[in-house]
Design a protein around this motif. Structure first.
Motif, PDB file in Angstrom:
ATOM      1  N   ILE A 107      -3.933  11.475  -4.084  1.00  0.00           N
ATOM      2  CA  ILE A 107      -4.555  12.104  -3.940  1.00  0.00           C
ATOM      3  C   ILE A 107      -4.250  12.925  -2.521  1.00  0.00           C
ATOM      4  O   ILE A 107      -3.210  13.660  -2.756  1.00  0.00           O
ATOM      5  CB  ILE A 107      -5.951  12.884  -4.170  1.00  0.00           C
ATOM      6  N   GLU A 108      -4.089  12.618  -1.536  1.00  0.00           N
ATOM      7  CA  GLU A 108      -3.653  12.752  -0.013  1.00  0.00           C
ATOM      8  C   GLU A 108      -2.229  12.474  -0.004  1.00  0.00           C
ATOM      9  O   GLU A 108      -1.555  13.461  -0.213  1.00  0.00           O
ATOM     10  CB  GLU A 108      -4.027  11.813   0.659  1.00  0.00           C
ATOM     11  N   VAL A 109      -1.577  11.143  -0.674  1.00  0.00           N
ATOM     12  CA  VAL A 109      -0.570  10.475  -0.434  1.00  0.00           C
ATOM     13  C   VAL A 109       0.258  12.016  -1.609  1.00  0.00           C
ATOM     14  O   VAL A 109       1.737  12.357  -0.862  1.00  0.00           O
ATOM     15  CB  VAL A 109      -0.496   9.261  -1.378  1.00  0.00           C
ATOM     16  N   THR A 155       3.156   7.189   2.165  1.00  0.00           N
ATOM     17  CA  THR A 155       2.693   6.419   1.813  1.00  0.00           C
ATOM     18  C   THR A 155       1.382   6.329   2.196  1.00  0.00           C
ATOM     19  O   THR A 155       0.714   6.489   2.846  1.00  0.00           O
ATOM     20  CB  THR A 155       3.446   5.406   2.205  1.00  0.00           C
ATOM     21  N   ALA A 156       0.411   5.474   1.018  1.00  0.00           N
ATOM     22  CA  ALA A 156      -0.944   5.394   1.770  1.00  0.00           C
ATOM     23  C   ALA A 156      -0.690   4.359   2.357  1.00  0.00           C
ATOM     24  O   ALA A 156      -1.727   4.459   3.278  1.00  0.00           O
ATOM     25  CB  ALA A 156      -2.030   4.272   0.476  1.00  0.00           C
ATOM     26  N   GLU A 157      -0.200   4.096   3.468  1.00  0.00           N
ATOM     27  CA  GLU A 157      -0.008   2.571   4.487  1.00  0.00           C
ATOM     28  C   GLU A 157       0.042   3.683   5.426  1.00  0.00           C
ATOM     29  O   GLU A 157      -0.423   3.585   6.304  1.00  0.00           O
ATOM     30  CB  GLU A 157       1.257   1.409   4.533  1.00  0.00           C
ATOM     31  N   ARG A 158       0.739   4.299   5.844  1.00  0.00           N
ATOM     32  CA  ARG A 158       0.813   5.186   6.586  1.00  0.00           C
ATOM     33  C   ARG A 158      -0.021   6.451   6.606  1.00  0.00           C
ATOM     34  O   ARG A 158      -0.648   5.975   8.209  1.00  0.00           O
ATOM     35  CB  ARG A 158       2.237   6.812   6.090  1.00  0.00           C
ATOM     36  N   VAL A 159      -1.190   6.807   5.548  1.00  0.00           N
ATOM     37  CA  VAL A 159      -2.480   6.795   5.650  1.00  0.00           C
ATOM     38  C   VAL A 159      -3.248   6.180   6.666  1.00  0.00           C
ATOM     39  O   VAL A 159      -4.139   6.930   7.532  1.00  0.00           O
ATOM     40  CB  VAL A 159      -2.610   8.140   4.177  1.00  0.00           C
ATOM     41  N   VAL A 160      -3.556   5.358   6.222  1.00  0.00           N
ATOM     42  CA  VAL A 160      -4.531   4.477   6.401  1.00  0.00           C
ATOM     43  C   VAL A 160      -4.028   3.737   7.420  1.00  0.00           C
ATOM     44  O   VAL A 160      -5.316   4.048   8.574  1.00  0.00           O
ATOM     45  CB  VAL A 160      -4.193   3.088   5.954  1.00  0.00           C
ATOM     46  N   TYR A 197      -3.649   8.376  10.506  1.00  0.00           N
ATOM     47  CA  TYR A 197      -4.784   8.919  10.570  1.00  0.00           C
ATOM     48  C   TYR A 197      -5.872   8.672  11.249  1.00  0.00           C
ATOM     49  O   TYR A 197      -6.503   7.204  11.309  1.00  0.00           O
ATOM     50  CB  TYR A 197      -5.311   9.498   8.988  1.00  0.00           C
ATOM     51  N   SER A 198      -6.010  10.067  11.872  1.00  0.00           N
ATOM     52  CA  SER A 198      -7.441   9.591  12.920  1.00  0.00           C
ATOM     53  C   SER A 198      -8.406   9.065  11.686  1.00  0.00           C
ATOM     54  O   SER A 198      -8.709   9.782  11.167  1.00  0.00           O
ATOM     55  CB  SER A 198      -7.669  10.727  13.795  1.00  0.00           C
ATOM     56  N   PRO A 199      -9.864   8.558  12.736  1.00  0.00           N
ATOM     57  CA  PRO A 199     -10.877   8.281  12.156  1.00  0.00           C
ATOM     58  C   PRO A 199     -11.281   9.777  11.229  1.00  0.00           C
ATOM     59  O   PRO A 199     -11.961   9.459   9.767  1.00  0.00           O
ATOM     60  CB  PRO A 199     -11.611   7.331  12.642  1.00  0.00           C
ATOM     61  N   GLY A 200     -11.809  10.459  11.958  1.00  0.00           N
ATOM     62  CA  GLY A 200     -12.039  11.359  11.619  1.00  0.00           C
ATOM     63  C   GLY A 200     -11.993  12.407   9.567  1.00  0.00           C
ATOM     64  O   GLY A 200     -11.851  12.616   9.313  1.00  0.00           O
ATOM     65  N   ASP A 201      -9.698  12.178  10.298  1.00  0.00           N
ATOM     66  CA  ASP A 201      -9.086  12.424   9.364  1.00  0.00           C
ATOM     67  C   ASP A 201      -9.226  11.749   8.087  1.00  0.00           C
ATOM     68  O   ASP A 201      -9.296  12.045   7.094  1.00  0.00           O
ATOM     69  CB  ASP A 201      -8.196  12.675   9.567  1.00  0.00           C
ATOM     70  N   LEU A 202      -9.478  10.369   8.315  1.00  0.00           N
ATOM     71  CA  LEU A 202      -9.519   9.841   7.280  1.00  0.00           C
ATOM     72  C   LEU A 202     -11.038   9.716   6.460  1.00  0.00           C
ATOM     73  O   LEU A 202     -10.814   9.231   4.618  1.00  0.00           O
ATOM     74  CB  LEU A 202      -9.462   8.305   7.243  1.00  0.00           C
ATOM     75  N   ALA A 203     -11.522  10.023   7.216  1.00  0.00           N
ATOM     76  CA  ALA A 203     -13.355  10.110   6.504  1.00  0.00           C
ATOM     77  C   ALA A 203     -13.399  11.399   5.616  1.00  0.00           C
ATOM     78  O   ALA A 203     -13.671  11.752   4.826  1.00  0.00           O
ATOM     79  CB  ALA A 203     -14.554  10.396   7.405  1.00  0.00           C
ATOM     80  N   ARG A 204     -12.500  12.246   6.220  1.00  0.00           N
ATOM     81  CA  ARG A 204     -12.593  13.730   5.287  1.00  0.00           C
ATOM     82  C   ARG A 204     -11.489  13.315   4.429  1.00  0.00           C
ATOM     83  O   ARG A 204     -11.823  14.071   2.746  1.00  0.00           O
ATOM     84  CB  ARG A 204     -11.687  14.731   5.663  1.00  0.00           C
ATOM     85  N   VAL A 205     -10.907  12.744   4.028  1.00  0.00           N
ATOM     86  CA  VAL A 205     -10.117  12.726   2.509  1.00  0.00           C
ATOM     87  C   VAL A 205     -10.486  11.758   1.454  1.00  0.00           C
ATOM     88  O   VAL A 205     -10.725  12.065   0.452  1.00  0.00           O
ATOM     89  CB  VAL A 205      -8.820  11.529   3.435  1.00  0.00           C
ATOM     90  N   LEU A 262       0.393  -0.868   0.178  1.00  0.00           N
ATOM     91  CA  LEU A 262      -0.495  -0.088  -0.422  1.00  0.00           C
ATOM     92  C   LEU A 262       0.852   1.720   0.592  1.00  0.00           C
ATOM     93  O   LEU A 262       1.197   2.192   1.786  1.00  0.00           O
ATOM     94  CB  LEU A 262      -1.283   0.104   1.383  1.00  0.00           C
ATOM     95  N   ASP A 263       1.174   1.297  -1.380  1.00  0.00           N
ATOM     96  CA  ASP A 263       2.375   2.772  -1.303  1.00  0.00           C
ATOM     97  C   ASP A 263       1.615   4.033  -2.173  1.00  0.00           C
ATOM     98  O   ASP A 263       1.482   4.758  -1.178  1.00  0.00           O
ATOM     99  CB  ASP A 263       3.587   2.586  -2.169  1.00  0.00           C
TER     100      ASP A 263
END
Length: 337
Positions: A230-232, A153-158, A161-169, A142-143
């Motif tokens: 897009i986030e990464v 990386t996408a792995e780091r985001v997943v 990130y807090s659930p709230g920040d993940l939902a925002r993304v 997951l890169d």
């Protein structure tokens, strides 16, 4: 080469180059940029070089053209350098993010250019290497980094990130209506074991989305993967900086073409171009003052789409949206570079 498929990835259009790949809406791009390049020693900046398909065609069509190509991916620079070797004396390729466009042009000695091209999204160098993790159609780490030297990386985001920040993304960048549900399930699953593969993430997303919704609209993970990519890579923030910088750099009569592949890119391009083609003075003035007159005009009516022949040949090209504008006035009191 750029194209968009169900993974938010790019497809290709009808002109085969030396490398065997063809760029999206190539003939239309050449036609739209030609009036700006029919002058002595024109300069074009390709802000998203990829494999250099558009760049190759532009260099071939305009024998006195100088091209400055930008891409953050070293693999893209390597492959396009090989592809554009016959034009090496007229092509300057720079590894950089498109948001660095102004400094790249300055360092190349070309603060003003006659044309600019934005072919947005993921390019072949990323898609060709399955281990880079851009797609949900195969299992991979997951890169999702376009520049593999960057830390995020996408792995780091997943996984961080807090659930709230993940939902925002997921909501803001994937337009995912089940963003909160997906984010909650991701948080639950990562608490048991870190999420490190594209397959596991795609399975989690599939589970989070209601069964009735999963039956339509393609792979249910597509919006999540787009959002993470897009986030990464900070794609929209890069475009927010790069497109205005390219417009500022255009000479009188210079043109910009933007190829977008999802609604967020296209909406941003539309907003930036619309702002530059409007009068800025107070409403009701009989004659706008020079400083309030628009500096650009739209060359396309809305977003142009690929024709049926191209879509038939390559169905993934159907998501492409093209917009173009031309500089019709210099900024007031600006000294030309």
């Amino acid at each position: 080469m750029r194209s968009t498929d169900e993974n938010g990835q790019h497809a290709i259009d009808g002109h085969v180059g030396r490398s065997g790949h063809v760029p999206v809406m190539l003939s239309r791009v050449l036609d739209l940029l030609a009036p700006a390049l029919e002058r002595p020693a024109p300069v074009v900046v390709d802000a998203n070089l990829g494999l250099g398909g558009h760049a190759e065609a532009l260099l071939a069509a305009h024998p006195s053209l100088r091209l400055i190509g930008i891409d953050r991916d070293p693999v893209a620079i390597e492959r396009s350098t090989e592809r554009l070797a016959p034009y090496a004396e007229r092509a300057t390729l720079v590894r950089a993010v498109s948001s660095e466009l102004s400094s790249v042009l300055a360092e190349a000695g070309c603060p003003r250019v006659d044309a600019a091209l934005f072919d947005l999204g993921v390019s072949s160098p990323q898609l060709d290497e399955s281990e880079r993790g851009f797609a949900y159609s195969y299992d991979a780490p997951l890169d999702m980094r376009m520049d593999r030297d960057q830390p995020l990386t996408a792995e780091r985001v997943v996984n961080t990130y807090s659930p709230g920040d993940l939902a925002r993304v997921l909501r803001d960048y994937g337009e995912e209506r089940f963003a909160a549900r997906i984010a909650r399930l991701i948080a639950e699953e990562r608490s048991r074991e870190p999420i490190v593969s594209t397959k596991r993430l795609a399975d989690i997303v599939r589970t989070a989305i209601p069964a009735a919704t999963r039956r339509t609209g393609g792979n249910p993970a597509k919006r999540t993967f787009q959002a993470l990519r897009i986030e990464v890579n900070g794609e929209l923030s890069a475009l927010e900086t790069a497109l205005p910088a390219a417009l500022d750099a255009l000479t009188l009569g210079g043109r910009v073409v933007v190829l977008a592949y999802h609604s967020l890119e296209d909406r941003l391009a539309k907003q930036v171009l619309a702002a530059r083609t409007k009068e800025t003075g107070p409403p009701g003035m009989p004659v706008p003052l020079p400083e309030h007159q628009p500096r650009f005009r739209l060359v396309t009516r809305g977003a142009e789409l690929p024709d049926e022949e191209e879509v038939t040949r390559n169905p993934r090209a159907a998501s492409a949206r093209l917009r173009a504008a031309e500089r019709i006035r210099e900024p007031v009191d600006e000294d030309r570079a």
